[in-house]
Motif scaffolding. Structure first.
Motif, PDB file in Angstrom:
ATOM      1  N   GLU A  27     -41.454  11.074   9.323  1.00 46.23           N
ATOM      2  CA  GLU A  27     -42.417   9.984   9.500  1.00 46.23           C
ATOM      3  C   GLU A  27     -43.678  10.218   8.675  1.00 46.23           C
ATOM      4  O   GLU A  27     -44.424   9.280   8.394  1.00 46.23           O
ATOM      5  CB  GLU A  27     -42.796   9.863  10.985  1.00 46.23           C
ATOM      6  CG  GLU A  27     -41.652   9.457  11.900  1.00 46.23           C
ATOM      7  CD  GLU A  27     -41.167   8.050  11.613  1.00 46.23           C
ATOM      8  OE1 GLU A  27     -42.032   7.175  11.381  1.00 46.23           O
ATOM      9  OE2 GLU A  27     -39.942   7.822  11.599  1.00 46.23           O
ATOM     10  N   LEU A  28     -43.925  11.483   8.280  1.00 42.74           N
ATOM     11  CA  LEU A  28     -45.127  11.827   7.522  1.00 42.74           C
ATOM     12  C   LEU A  28     -44.897  11.820   6.018  1.00 42.74           C
ATOM     13  O   LEU A  28     -45.812  11.523   5.253  1.00 42.74           O
ATOM     14  CB  LEU A  28     -45.629  13.215   7.938  1.00 42.74           C
ATOM     15  CG  LEU A  28     -45.943  13.447   9.418  1.00 42.74           C
ATOM     16  CD1 LEU A  28     -46.365  14.895   9.642  1.00 42.74           C
ATOM     17  CD2 LEU A  28     -47.022  12.491   9.890  1.00 42.74           C
ATOM     18  N   THR A  29     -43.670  12.220   5.601  1.00 44.90           N
ATOM     19  CA  THR A  29     -43.382  12.360   4.172  1.00 44.90           C
ATOM     20  C   THR A  29     -41.875  12.305   3.938  1.00 44.90           C
ATOM     21  O   THR A  29     -41.103  12.712   4.814  1.00 44.90           O
ATOM     22  CB  THR A  29     -43.912  13.708   3.638  1.00 44.90           C
ATOM     23  OG1 THR A  29     -43.545  13.847   2.255  1.00 44.90           O
ATOM     24  CG2 THR A  29     -43.368  14.873   4.425  1.00 44.90           C
ATOM     25  N   PRO A  30     -41.456  11.802   2.780  1.00 45.36           N
ATOM     26  CA  PRO A  30     -40.023  11.848   2.466  1.00 45.36           C
ATOM     27  C   PRO A  30     -39.566  13.230   2.013  1.00 45.36           C
ATOM     28  O   PRO A  30     -38.361  13.471   1.904  1.00 45.36           O
ATOM     29  CB  PRO A  30     -39.876  10.828   1.333  1.00 45.36           C
ATOM     30  CG  PRO A  30     -41.223  10.773   0.696  1.00 45.36           C
ATOM     31  CD  PRO A  30     -42.224  11.022   1.786  1.00 45.36           C
ATOM     32  N   TYR A  31     -40.499  14.144   1.800  1.00 43.64           N
ATOM     33  CA  TYR A  31     -40.149  15.445   1.228  1.00 43.64           C
ATOM     34  C   TYR A  31     -40.081  16.509   2.328  1.00 43.64           C
ATOM     35  O   TYR A  31     -40.914  17.419   2.404  1.00 43.64           O
ATOM     36  CB  TYR A  31     -41.143  15.813   0.128  1.00 43.64           C
ATOM     37  CG  TYR A  31     -41.115  14.815  -1.001  1.00 43.64           C
ATOM     38  CD1 TYR A  31     -40.018  14.739  -1.864  1.00 43.64           C
ATOM     39  CD2 TYR A  31     -42.162  13.919  -1.182  1.00 43.64           C
ATOM     40  CE1 TYR A  31     -39.970  13.809  -2.883  1.00 43.64           C
ATOM     41  CE2 TYR A  31     -42.124  12.985  -2.202  1.00 43.64           C
ATOM     42  CZ  TYR A  31     -41.021  12.939  -3.047  1.00 43.64           C
ATOM     43  OH  TYR A  31     -40.967  12.010  -4.056  1.00 43.64           O
ATOM     44  N   VAL A  32     -39.070  16.345   3.181  1.00 43.87           N
ATOM     45  CA  VAL A  32     -38.829  17.270   4.297  1.00 43.87           C
ATOM     46  C   VAL A  32     -37.610  18.126   3.969  1.00 43.87           C
ATOM     47  O   VAL A  32     -36.526  17.595   3.666  1.00 43.87           O
ATOM     48  CB  VAL A  32     -38.590  16.514   5.619  1.00 43.87           C
ATOM     49  CG1 VAL A  32     -38.299  17.495   6.748  1.00 43.87           C
ATOM     50  CG2 VAL A  32     -39.784  15.634   5.956  1.00 43.87           C
ATOM     51  N   ILE A  33     -37.782  19.430   4.027  1.00 43.80           N
ATOM     52  CA  ILE A  33     -36.667  20.350   3.819  1.00 43.80           C
ATOM     53  C   ILE A  33     -36.279  20.936   5.175  1.00 43.80           C
ATOM     54  O   ILE A  33     -37.096  21.566   5.851  1.00 43.80           O
ATOM     55  CB  ILE A  33     -37.045  21.477   2.837  1.00 43.80           C
ATOM     56  CG1 ILE A  33     -37.367  20.883   1.462  1.00 43.80           C
ATOM     57  CG2 ILE A  33     -35.917  22.495   2.731  1.00 43.80           C
ATOM     58  CD1 ILE A  33     -37.820  21.910   0.434  1.00 43.80           C
ATOM     59  N   ALA A  34     -35.038  20.697   5.585  1.00 44.07           N
ATOM     60  CA  ALA A  34     -34.545  21.205   6.862  1.00 44.07           C
ATOM     61  C   ALA A  34     -34.132  22.662   6.697  1.00 44.07           C
ATOM     62  O   ALA A  34     -33.358  22.992   5.795  1.00 44.07           O
ATOM     63  CB  ALA A  34     -33.362  20.372   7.339  1.00 44.07           C
ATOM     64  N   GLU A  35     -34.662  23.512   7.563  1.00 41.52           N
ATOM     65  CA  GLU A  35     -34.326  24.937   7.483  1.00 41.52           C
ATOM     66  C   GLU A  35     -34.468  25.566   8.865  1.00 41.52           C
ATOM     67  O   GLU A  35     -35.369  25.242   9.619  1.00 41.52           O
ATOM     68  CB  GLU A  35     -35.237  25.665   6.481  1.00 41.52           C
ATOM     69  CG  GLU A  35     -34.890  27.137   6.332  1.00 41.52           C
ATOM     70  CD  GLU A  35     -35.672  27.826   5.223  1.00 41.52           C
ATOM     71  OE1 GLU A  35     -35.304  28.956   4.852  1.00 41.52           O
ATOM     72  OE2 GLU A  35     -36.648  27.228   4.730  1.00 41.52           O
TER      73      GLU A  35
END
Length: 504
Positions: free
Chosen positions: A169-177
């Protein structure tokens, strides 16, 4: 590189177990090349040395990090500006750092500025939405869920899919880890909005993956097999049970006549177990004291006097007509809690505080047997010739109460403390403070994920809180995590049964 270059990517974290068999540059580079050959688009590499080694072997984007254990900060991932410089010089394209809201050597703003000064992209390893929001306000390029579950409290087992969605919801640049161990979990992360997914242990930590399979296979074997006759020989009573996997199917308690001796104790159990004949294929024994090569000896005769070198395994095998295995009772309980209870299959130290202090250690999925874990027999500078348990246990509490003019056993002392009796509170606090010191030392020696506390004293109302209160001032990265045992009096028989089922 551009942020868009990581979109729709699988990133493989090539971080070997520190000090493990794969902790060499040749293996890290090999993992990296194999991952890229199978479709990974980028890599996450720890240490400037390994980043340099991998950069020499591949052209793919590298997320570089440095891990450090600091005395004055819980932040471990890329804490210093000098770490940023070293990773940049080694060839990293993206530099990741711990972005949690905790005391730190360098501010998030300073780290991002140093990364941007080298023309590189930055990744904030976050534990919550608040971390991500602060990092984005500071100008970070990517936010990751790396730190979710690792800043205090129980460590989760599943990946934090909800945090991925909230950060999206804050940014499209989320890296799941973090804890993504199956293809299904990786797909769930993508569906939650991640632009890229990092997978580490499930691909590149052979030790971890092997342990997962070993636990699953062993549990399946235990569940498939016939039951085990489990016997827990204590100082006042002996517990006999039929156990299958982590389930106690039936059990009986037999008084331990201290004068009768081990032959009589085994015969008494065999009488109670006659109705179970034909239902078990092996015998697992947990007993106080030292078990070495199947022979039993007393370490503290005050707990239970045993003839030195008594052939416990041989006698049990002969009497019950089945193969037998014997281990120390606290070591058996440690294994039971590790496999089926509060240890949650993590590195665990178990302490049982009762008429004495017993202990057990499980590291890297294996119990340490023999003398290991007999913490109650440690000698401190203030204890003279007496072991620690003589200044902590229920016996000590009763003696102190009598000395104070209030003859009472441990349960009564705890009741009086709850009623506000100062003499009882003082006894409990003395015991708890000594156990707290022991827990601190255990954490420094073995660094377990958790210290599981059991036993009649250890689980008495308020005792664990009293121990924990003594440790509150320790820095988070050295403070032990204390949890209450969950299997109760069944821990020893469940652990002994499971170890016997594995001993083929």
């Amino acid at each position: 590189m551009r942020r868009e270059d990581l979109n729709l990517s699988l990133i493989v974290s090539c971080q070997p177990v520190p000090g493990g068999a794969m902790d060499e540059a040749i293996f890290v580079s090999g993992f990296a090349r194999a991952a890229l050959a199978a479709g990974a688009r980028a890599l996450r590499i720890e240490s400037a040395a390994y980043v340099a080694a991998v950069r020499a072997a591949v052209d793919a984007p590298i997320i570089g990090i440095v891990k450090r254990d600091l005395d004055d900060s819980p932040v471990r991932i890329t804490p210093f500006i000098t770490d940023v410089e070293a990773l940049a010089d080694a060839g990293a394209d993206i530099i990741a750092f711990d972005a949690t809201d905790r005391p730190r050597p360098a501010t998030i703003e300073a780290l991002i500025a140093a990364i941007k000064a080298r023309g590189l992209l930055s990744m904030a390893d976050c534990s919550c939405v608040g971390d991500a929001r602060r990092a984005l306000d500071a100008g970070v390029d990517f936010v990751g869920t790396t730190m979710s579950g690792y800043v205090g409290g129980p460590e989760p087992v599943e990946p934090d899919i909800a945090l991925i969605a909230a950060m999206r919801e804050l940014t499209p640049y989320v890296i799941a880890e973090g804890r993504i161990r199956t293809p299904e979990q990786a797909a769930d992360a993508v569906r939650a909005g991640a632009c890229a997914v990092v997978v580490g242990s499930a691909i590149t930590r052979t030790e971890h993956v092997t342990l997962w399979f070993d636990d699953a296979v062993s549990a399946a074997f235990s569940a498939r097999d016939d039951a085990t006759l489990a016997i827990d020989i204590g100082g006042t009573k002996t517990l006999a049970a039929l156990v299958q996997g982590g389930q106690v199917l039936d059990k009986a308690t037999v008084p331990t006549s201290r004068q009768a001796g081990p032959n009589a104790w085994l015969v008494a159990v065999s009488e109670h177990a006659k109705s179970w004949v034909g239902r078990y294929e092996r015998v697992g024994i947990a007993a106080t004291g030292l078990i070495s090569d199947g022979c039993w000896s007393a370490l503290n005769p005050a707990t239970l006097a045993i003839p030195d070198g008594y052939p416990l395994v041989a006698q049990a095998s002969k009497l019950f007509g089945k193969p037998a295995l014997a281990v120390n009772d606290a070591q058996a309980a440690a294994w039971g809690e590790h496999r089926f209870g509060a240890g949650a299959n993590e590195d665990t130290v178990f302490l049982t505080i009762s008429t004495g202090i017993g202990g057990g250690i499980v590291i890297n999925g294996r119990p340490l047997l023999g003398l290991a874990g007999h913490f109650g027999l440690l000698h401190g500078p203030t204890h003279g010739q007496s072991p620690l348990e003589d200044f902590v246990s229920g016996r000590w509490m009763a003696a102190e109460a009598a000395r104070a003019g209030h003859p009472a056993e441990a349960p009564e002392i705890f009741r009086k403390a709850r009623e506000g009796a100062g003499w009882a509170e003082a006894i409990i606090m003395q015991s708890a403070s000594r156990v707290a010191l022991l827990c601190r030392d255990i954490q420094m020696m073995f660094a377990p994920k958790r210290i599981v506390i059991g036993g009649g004293i250890g689980l008495a109302s308020g005792y664990l809180d009293a121990v924990g209160a003594q440790l509150e001032e320790l820095p988070p990265h050295v403070a032990p995590r204390l949890v209450a045992a969950s299997l109760g009096s069944n821990a020893g028989i469940i652990g002994a049964a499971d170890l016997a089922a594995r001993h083929r």
